[in-house]
Scaffold this active site. Structure first.
Site, PDB file in Angstrom:
ATOM      1  N   GLY A 185       7.817  -1.139  -8.195  1.00  0.00           N
ATOM      2  CA  GLY A 185       7.057  -1.747  -7.110  1.00  0.00           C
ATOM      3  C   GLY A 185       6.499  -0.708  -6.149  1.00  0.00           C
ATOM      4  O   GLY A 185       5.516  -0.963  -5.460  1.00  0.00           O
ATOM      5  N   HIS A 186       7.106   0.441  -6.088  1.00  0.00           N
ATOM      6  CA  HIS A 186       6.574   1.551  -5.289  1.00  0.00           C
ATOM      7  C   HIS A 186       6.357   2.741  -6.209  1.00  0.00           C
ATOM      8  O   HIS A 186       7.297   3.400  -6.621  1.00  0.00           O
ATOM      9  CB  HIS A 186       7.536   1.910  -4.156  1.00  0.00           C
ATOM     10  CG  HIS A 186       6.901   2.785  -3.106  1.00  0.00           C
ATOM     11  ND1 HIS A 186       6.113   3.875  -3.398  1.00  0.00           N
ATOM     12  CD2 HIS A 186       6.923   2.705  -1.747  1.00  0.00           C
ATOM     13  CE1 HIS A 186       5.703   4.442  -2.272  1.00  0.00           C
ATOM     14  NE2 HIS A 186       6.162   3.741  -1.254  1.00  0.00           N
ATOM     15  N   HIS A 254      -0.488  -1.530  -0.217  1.00  0.00           N
ATOM     16  CA  HIS A 254       0.283  -0.523   0.511  1.00  0.00           C
ATOM     17  C   HIS A 254      -0.337   0.852   0.280  1.00  0.00           C
ATOM     18  O   HIS A 254      -0.515   1.283  -0.861  1.00  0.00           O
ATOM     19  CB  HIS A 254       1.712  -0.590  -0.025  1.00  0.00           C
ATOM     20  CG  HIS A 254       2.699   0.236   0.708  1.00  0.00           C
ATOM     21  ND1 HIS A 254       2.996   1.527   0.352  1.00  0.00           N
ATOM     22  CD2 HIS A 254       3.487  -0.056   1.770  1.00  0.00           C
ATOM     23  CE1 HIS A 254       3.937   2.002   1.160  1.00  0.00           C
ATOM     24  NE2 HIS A 254       4.248   1.059   2.038  1.00  0.00           N
ATOM     25  N   GLU A 306       1.458  -2.560   5.371  1.00  0.00           N
ATOM     26  CA  GLU A 306       1.312  -1.113   5.559  1.00  0.00           C
ATOM     27  C   GLU A 306       0.154  -0.585   4.737  1.00  0.00           C
ATOM     28  O   GLU A 306       0.285   0.449   4.074  1.00  0.00           O
ATOM     29  CB  GLU A 306       2.604  -0.384   5.157  1.00  0.00           C
ATOM     30  CG  GLU A 306       3.833  -0.833   5.935  1.00  0.00           C
ATOM     31  CD  GLU A 306       5.061   0.011   5.634  1.00  0.00           C
ATOM     32  OE1 GLU A 306       5.383   0.181   4.448  1.00  0.00           O
ATOM     33  OE2 GLU A 306       5.689   0.517   6.588  1.00  0.00           O
ATOM     34  N   CYS A 323       3.031   9.004   6.190  1.00  0.00           N
ATOM     35  CA  CYS A 323       3.188   9.206   4.747  1.00  0.00           C
ATOM     36  C   CYS A 323       1.887   8.958   3.984  1.00  0.00           C
ATOM     37  O   CYS A 323       1.662   9.564   2.941  1.00  0.00           O
ATOM     38  CB  CYS A 323       4.264   8.278   4.185  1.00  0.00           C
ATOM     39  SG  CYS A 323       5.937   8.825   4.529  1.00  0.00           S
ATOM     40  N   CYS A 389      11.005   7.420   5.923  1.00  0.00           N
ATOM     41  CA  CYS A 389      10.256   8.124   4.883  1.00  0.00           C
ATOM     42  C   CYS A 389       9.409   9.258   5.434  1.00  0.00           C
ATOM     43  O   CYS A 389       9.189  10.262   4.753  1.00  0.00           O
ATOM     44  CB  CYS A 389       9.367   7.134   4.128  1.00  0.00           C
ATOM     45  SG  CYS A 389       8.387   6.067   5.190  1.00  0.00           S
ATOM     46  N   CYS A 390       8.890   9.092   6.665  1.00  0.00           N
ATOM     47  CA  CYS A 390       7.899  10.047   7.158  1.00  0.00           C
ATOM     48  C   CYS A 390       8.466  11.433   7.484  1.00  0.00           C
ATOM     49  O   CYS A 390       7.865  12.439   7.097  1.00  0.00           O
ATOM     50  CB  CYS A 390       7.152   9.467   8.355  1.00  0.00           C
ATOM     51  SG  CYS A 390       6.230   7.955   7.951  1.00  0.00           S
TER      52      CYS A 390
END
Lengths: 625, 625
Positions: A185-186, A254, A306, A323, A389-390
Site C-alpha cells: 500500500g505504500h 499520496h 497527504e 518527505c 517519517c520526515c
C-alpha cells in the site's frame, strides 16, 4: 566502473558519494548541522520512543509489547541509511559504533525465514502479509534494503546486506509470478529491490521489483480483495492502484507513495528499457510539473490523503509534506540520469533549496511535516512526530547530497548543481578531478578547475538553470565554445591540468506568476532569485501579510545580510499597505481610490522561514497592476 | 392599541400584519410562490417525514416510534406559524383546514401537566429536561408558543394559545428563581415567552423569559454540570453561555442561537428598560455589524459550530445559514423598534434582499441551508434536509413580511422598507392610510400617498438607506421640508387627503470594498445596487470566475432584463481575463506585463443565484488598480 554494468538505459551515472567532496558556504553549514545535531538527535528520539528497542523485543532479547506505530521500523532504517552515508563521507568512530549497534539490533530481529518486521514479529506473526493496503510491511522492508546497501557501501560490512538478501528472498518466496498477487500500500520496495539488484547482481530482485510494479492496479484489485468489512471505505488511487501503472497519466493520491513508485518505475526502465514505462513516466512528470506542484517544489495539496488533488488546485495552506519534496528529488534525479535533461535537474534543485530544507530548522533539531506556503501565525517546527517519517528522511537526503551534484556519461562530466567542493571521476579514459568554487546561491558565479595528470578529452556539461535568463562561460578567461543540449552548456575539448572555467549565471530577484488556472495565486507574484523562493515573514514585515501589495514597477533589491538566518540575501522592495485608519471601524464601504501606505518589505528565503518564531508568512504576494 | 400597553421601552411599534397590504413587483411574486408553492410543499414534506405523525404518536392516537431528529417538532410549529400569517393576510379555507388539522394534532400531544414534546413523550418521558444543552426541548416549546400566538391572532381560535399557556406554566413549574437553574442549549424560548406575555398579559411569562436570560452563562454552569462523560468535549460559547449575557461583548458561537438570544434580550429590554441589557446589545450589534457579518447579511463563518469565529474572519466559502440571516432580520427589527435608527433597518433590508431569499429557489421548492459567497460549481438548492430548520423559517418570515415595512410611534408613521402596497394606522389621533407605489429595487423611486378622512398632523419618517448617496423628496411636487434623524427623513406636517410624497433614492451600481482586515476580500470588490448585492455566475460568465478582474475605471451599467430570473436589473461591465493561451502549459513563469483579454461580464442579484444550474459563482471580484 561497477555502476555501468547496471542501468544500461541510463545515459548518465551518478558519482559514488565518496568521490565527491562538499565545501560550500550554503551547504556545508547545513551538512555539519545534519551530522553533528540532526543525526545524533534523531537517534536519541529513535531510542527514546522505543523504535530501536522494538528490534530487541522482536529478537526476544527484551520483554514487552511493540511500541509506536506499525511502520516505525522504517525510521530506524532511514536513520541508519543516512548515518551510513555520513560515515562514508565523514568517518566517525562514535557514529559507526552507533550504526553497528543499530545494525546488530535489526539483524537480530530477523526471523529464521528471513522475515523482518518488528510489529508483526512481536505477537502478530499470524497476521503477516494479511493487510498489504495499510500495514507497510513491504515499505519497511524496502527501507531496510536501502539501509543495508548504504551500510555495506559505507563500511564494507555484510551483516545487513546479507540480511537484506534473506528478507528479499523471503518476500520473493511469497510474492511473484505464480505465487501471491500483491504489492505494498505504500510503495518503496520497488526502488529498493532495484538497489539490491545493483548491489548484488542478483537478477531475481530486479524481477521481483518488476512484478510489484506490473501487478499494481491490475484486476482483480488485491487491495480491495483484502477488505472484509463492507463499511470500509477505501480509495485505491491513494496508493496509485486505481489502474495498471502504465495506464496512469496523472499524479494522484499520496504524494510520497507516488514519488517512490515513479522512482521505482524509473529504475526499472533504466534496467529494462521498457519504453511503455518511459512514456508513462513522462506523462506523470508533466502532470506533476505543469499542473500539481507548488513553486517551492512541494507536493500535496491536501491533508486528507497527504497528496495530490486536481489540476491547478494548489491552496497555499499546502500540505507539501517534507518527505514528498525529498521524494521528488529522488525521482527527478532518476529521470535526470536517463537522458541528461536539465528540466529534471531544475525540479531537483527547486525542491532541494526550498521544499526539502524548509523541513528542518537551522538549528537542526525541529522539523516540519507540512510545509505550507502561507501561515496566519502559530505554525512552527516541532521536536518530533508520532509519525516521524520526515526527520530521518531529511537526514538521509542531506547526508547523500554529494550524489546529486555531478554525473558522468560516455566522455562527459556533468555538473547539475552548483555546490562548492570537488569531484573525482574517470572520464574519457582519464582520471579527472573537477574543483568547484562558488557562493551560489548568494551569487551565480561559479569557478571550476579541471585537474588531470594528462590531457583528457571530454565534454564538461554545465547545467544552465531554467530560472536563468542570461549566462556567460569562459575557459581560461576566454569565451567558451559551448553547445546547448537539453539545458546544459556542453564544452567539448581536450582539457589540460589547471584549465579554469568561469560560469556566470545572471541571478536577479524576479517576480514569478502562476498559471492563471491556479486560483490560489491569481493576481499574486512570488519572488525568486536563483533557485531560492522567497517569502515575507512577520518578523520583518508585521502581521496581515495578505494585505501587502507589490506594485509591478517596484524595484526588487537583493541585499546581503550576513547576520540574518545564517547569512542570506534578502530581497527588499517598496510595497503598498492598506490604510485601515481611514475606515472608522466599518466593515464595508463604497470603494474608494487607493490611497494606501508605502512600506519597505523584506523577503527572506522560504527555506529559512519560521526560524524566528511562529509568525505569519506568505510566499505569494498581491501584485499591483 | 393593544401593542402599546406592552413594550414601553420601544419608541416604535410594528403595525399588525393585517393592517398592511403588499402589492409590489419584487415581493408579490415571491410571496405568491411562498403561499402557493412553499407552504403546501413544506406541509407535504412535514407529513411525508413523519413530523406531523409524531404528534399523533405522542397523543397515543397512532402506534410507532418517534421519527426523525429530536427537534423536528419545531419545523411543524414554524410551518404553522407561517401558515397562520398567510391565513391572516390571505384567507384560504383549504389552508386553514390544514392548519386546524395540525393544530389539533399538536394539541392532542400535550400531556396532562402541560408538557409538549414528541421526542420525549414517545418513550423518553423519564428523560425530560435531563439534557438541556443538546435536546432543544425549550427551543421546541418556544417555536410552539410563537405558532400558538400567530394562530390565535390569525384565526381567533384559542386551542393553541391555551396549550401554549399550559406549556409555559409547565416550564415555569420546573425552571425559575428558587426552582431549577437552567436554560436551553438553543435559545428561542426567551423571545417566545415575551410574545406570550404580550398575547396574554400574564407577567409570569415575561419573568420566566427574564430568568432564562439572566441565568445563562452564570456559575456554576448548568450545561457543564449536565455532562457525565469525562471525555465529552463541550464548548458552552457555542450557545452563548460562556459568561453571563451582560458580560458578553462579541457575537460568538452558533449564529442562529446568538440572534435568537439577542432578540429575546431586546424584547426583554423593551419591556423592562434594563439599561445593562441595552448596553450589551449595542456591543453585540457592533461586533456583528462591524466585524463578523457577510456583505449579503449572512452570518456564520464556519460549518464547525454553524457560527461566528473571529473578527474579520469571513471566508467566502461561508456557512451563512439561511436561518441565521432570517434571525438577523428578527433581531435587527427588534433593535429598530427601540429607537428608530436606520442602521438596524439597513441590516434588516440587507439580509432580507440577499441572505434570506437566496435560501429558497425562485420556484419555491428547493432550499439552501448554507449560503456561500462563492462556489466552484456543484452546489445547488435541495428539496429538503434531515435538519430542515430553514424551509419553514423562510415560510414564516416571508408570510410575515408585512410587519417589517412600517411602524408607528407617537405622532409618527415610519417607512422602513420600500415595498409597494398600503398600510393603515392610527397616527396623531387619526386613521390614516399610506399607499406606496414603487418598483424598488429596480429603481429608487417611491411614490407615497396619504389618505385621511380629516387633516392629520404627524411626521412621516422615511428611511434613507445607508447605501444611498443622494436622495430627493417632494410633497405634492414641491421639495419637502424634512429633518434627518438617525437615518430617517422626517416630514412633519399636517397631512391632507391625497397628499403625495415622491422619494427618489439615487441607486447607481457601485463597487463596495471590505475592511482591509478581511483577508478573504482583500483586493476585491463586490457590486451593489440599492439593497441588492450582485454576483457573477457561470451561466453568464463561464468558469474560473476567480480570474475575473474588474478594472477600477470600468463603468458599471445597470440593464433591465425582463425575462431573466423573474425580471432583474443586471450589472454589466468590461472586465479583464487572463490569457491562458500565452502560457504554453507552464505552471510558473517570470511575471510579464498584463496583456489579458477583455470581456463583458454580467452580474446578477445574489438572491437569484443557482437558479440556472449549479455553476460557479463569486460575489467578490478582483479589483483592478
Amino acid at each position: 566502473m561497477a555502476a555501468q554494468s547496471f542501468a544500461p538505459f541510463r545515459k548518465l551515472h551518478p558519482l559514488p558519494l565518496t568521490s565527491v567532496r562538499i565545501d560550500d558556504p550554503f551547504w556545508s553549514p547545513r551538512l555539519k548541522i545534519n551530522r553533528e545535531v540532526t543525526i545524533p538527535y534523531v537517534l536519541k528520539k529513535i531510542r527514546e520512543t522505543g523504535r530501536l528497542a522494538n528490534f530487541l523485543k522482536a529478537a526476544g532479547k527484551m520483554q514487552g509489547e511493540f511500541q509506536g506505530i506499525f511502520f516505525d521500523d522504517s525510521d530506524v532504517h532511514k536513520w541508519l541509511e543516512g548515518a551510513a552515508y555520513s560515515i562514508a563521507t565523514h568517518p566517525d568512530t562514535k557514529l559507526e559504533a552507533d550504526v553497528d549497534e543499530a545494525a546488530a539490533a535489526i539483524a537480530s530481529a530477523q526471523q529464521p525465514d528471513g522475515y523482518l518486521n518488528c510489529y508483526f514479529t512481536i505477537g502478530q506473526q499470524d497476521k503477516r502479509w494479511s493487510n498489504l493496503r495499510y500495514m507497510h510491511e513491504l515499505y519497511c522492508a524496502g527501507h531496510f534494503i536501502e539501509a543495508a546497501v548504504a551500510h555495506h557501501q559505507a563500511t564494507g560490512k555484510t551483516i545487513l546486506l546479507d540480511a537484506a538478501r534473506q528478507l528479499a528472498d523471503c518476500i520473493g518466496g511469497v510474492f511473484g509470478p505464480g505465487k501471491r498477487r500483491g504489492a505494498c500500500g505504500h510503495e518503496e520496495i520497488e526502488l529498493a529491490l532495484v538497489k539490491l539488484y545493483r548491489a548484488t547482481g542478483e537478477k531475481r530482485y530486479l524481477e521481483l521489483s518488476q512484478f510489484f510494479i506490473d501487478v499494481r492496479g491490475t484486476e482483480p484489485n488485491f487491495f480491495l480483495a483484502e477488505i472484509t468489512d463492507p463499511n470500509e471505505k477505501f480509495d485505491v488511487s491513494t496508493m496509485q492502484a486505481h489502474k495498471p501503472v502504465r495506464e496512469q497519466a496523472e499524479v494522484v493520491g499520496h504524494a510520497v507513495r507516488a514519488m517512490y513508485l515513479y522512482s521505482g518505475m524509473t529504475d526499472l526502465y533504466a534496467e529494462t528499457g521498457d519504453k511503455t514505462l518511459l512514456d508513462t513516466l513522462e506523462k506523470l512528470w508533466a502532470s506533476m510539473a505543469f499542473k500539481r506542484m507548488y513553486i517551492t517544489g512541494g507536493l500535496g495539496s491536501t491533508a486528507r490523503h497527504e497528496g495530490f488533488t486536481s489540476d491547478y488546485d494548489l491552496p497555499n495552506d499546502a500540505y507539501a509534506e517534507t518527505c514528498a519534496a525529498i521524494a521528488s528529488v529522488l525521482w527527478n534525479h532518476r529521470m535526470l540520469m536517463l537522458g541528461g535533461e536539465a528540466r529534471f535537474a531544475d525540479l531537483m534543485e527547486l525542491a532541494l533549496y526550498n521544499g526539502v530544507i524548509a523541513g528542518v530548522s537551522l538549528a537542526g533539531d525541529t522539523f516540519f511535516y507540512q510545509n505550507p506556503l502561507r501561515s496566519r501565525g502559530g505554525y512552527s517546527r516541532v521536536p518530533w512526530f508520532d509519525c516521524a517519517c520526515c526527520p530521518s528522511n531529511v537526514v538521509r537526503l542531506l547526508a547523500s547530497l554529494g550524489s546529486y551534484i555531478y554525473s558522468m556519461s560516455d566522455a562527459a562530466l556533468w555538473v547539475h548543481l552548483y555546490v562548492g567542493g570537488a569531484a573525482a571521476a574517470a572520464v574519457g579514459g582519464k582520471q579527472v578531478t573537477l574543483t568547484q568554487k562558488t557562493d551560489y546561491p548568494l551569487s551565480g558565479d561559479v569557478k571550476l578547475v579541471v585537474n588531470t595528470a594528462s590531457l583528457a578529452e571530454f565534454s564538461l556539461n554545465l547545467r544552465i538553470p531554467g530560472w536563468c535568463g542570461k549566462h556567460k562561460i569562459s575557459v581560461n578567461r576566454r569565451p567558451a565554445k559551448a553547445t546547448r543540449e537539453n539545458g546544459y552548456a556542453c564544452i567539448r575539448r581536450t582539457w589540460s591540468d589547471g584549465d579554469t572555467i568561469n560560469l556566470s549565471l545572471q541571478m536577479d530577484a524576479m517576480r514569478v506568476e502562476a498559471n492563471p488556472h491556479v486560483e490560489a495565486d491569481f493576481g499574486k507574484v512570488a519572488i525568486q532569485r536563483g533557485p531560492i523562493i522567497y517569502c515575507l515573514e512577520e518578523a520583518d514585515n508585521g502581521r496581515e501579510l495578505f494585505a501587502v501589495t507589490l506594485p509591478r514597477k517596484s524595484e526588487l533589491k537583493a541585499v546581503h545580510r550576513k547576520g540574518l538566518l545564517g547569512g542570506v540575501k534578502v530581497v527588499e522592495a517598496m510595497a503598498d499597505l492598506p490604510d485601515a485608519s481611514s475606515w472608522g471601524g466599518n466593515l464595508y464601504r463604497k470603494a474608494r481610490g487607493k490611497a494606501g501606505l508605502k512600506k519597505k518589505i523584506i523577503a527572506v528565503p522560504y527555506c529559512c522561514w519560521a526560524n524566528r518564531g511562529a509568525g505569519e508568512m506568505v510566499v505569494w504576494v498581491n501584485s499591483g497592476r
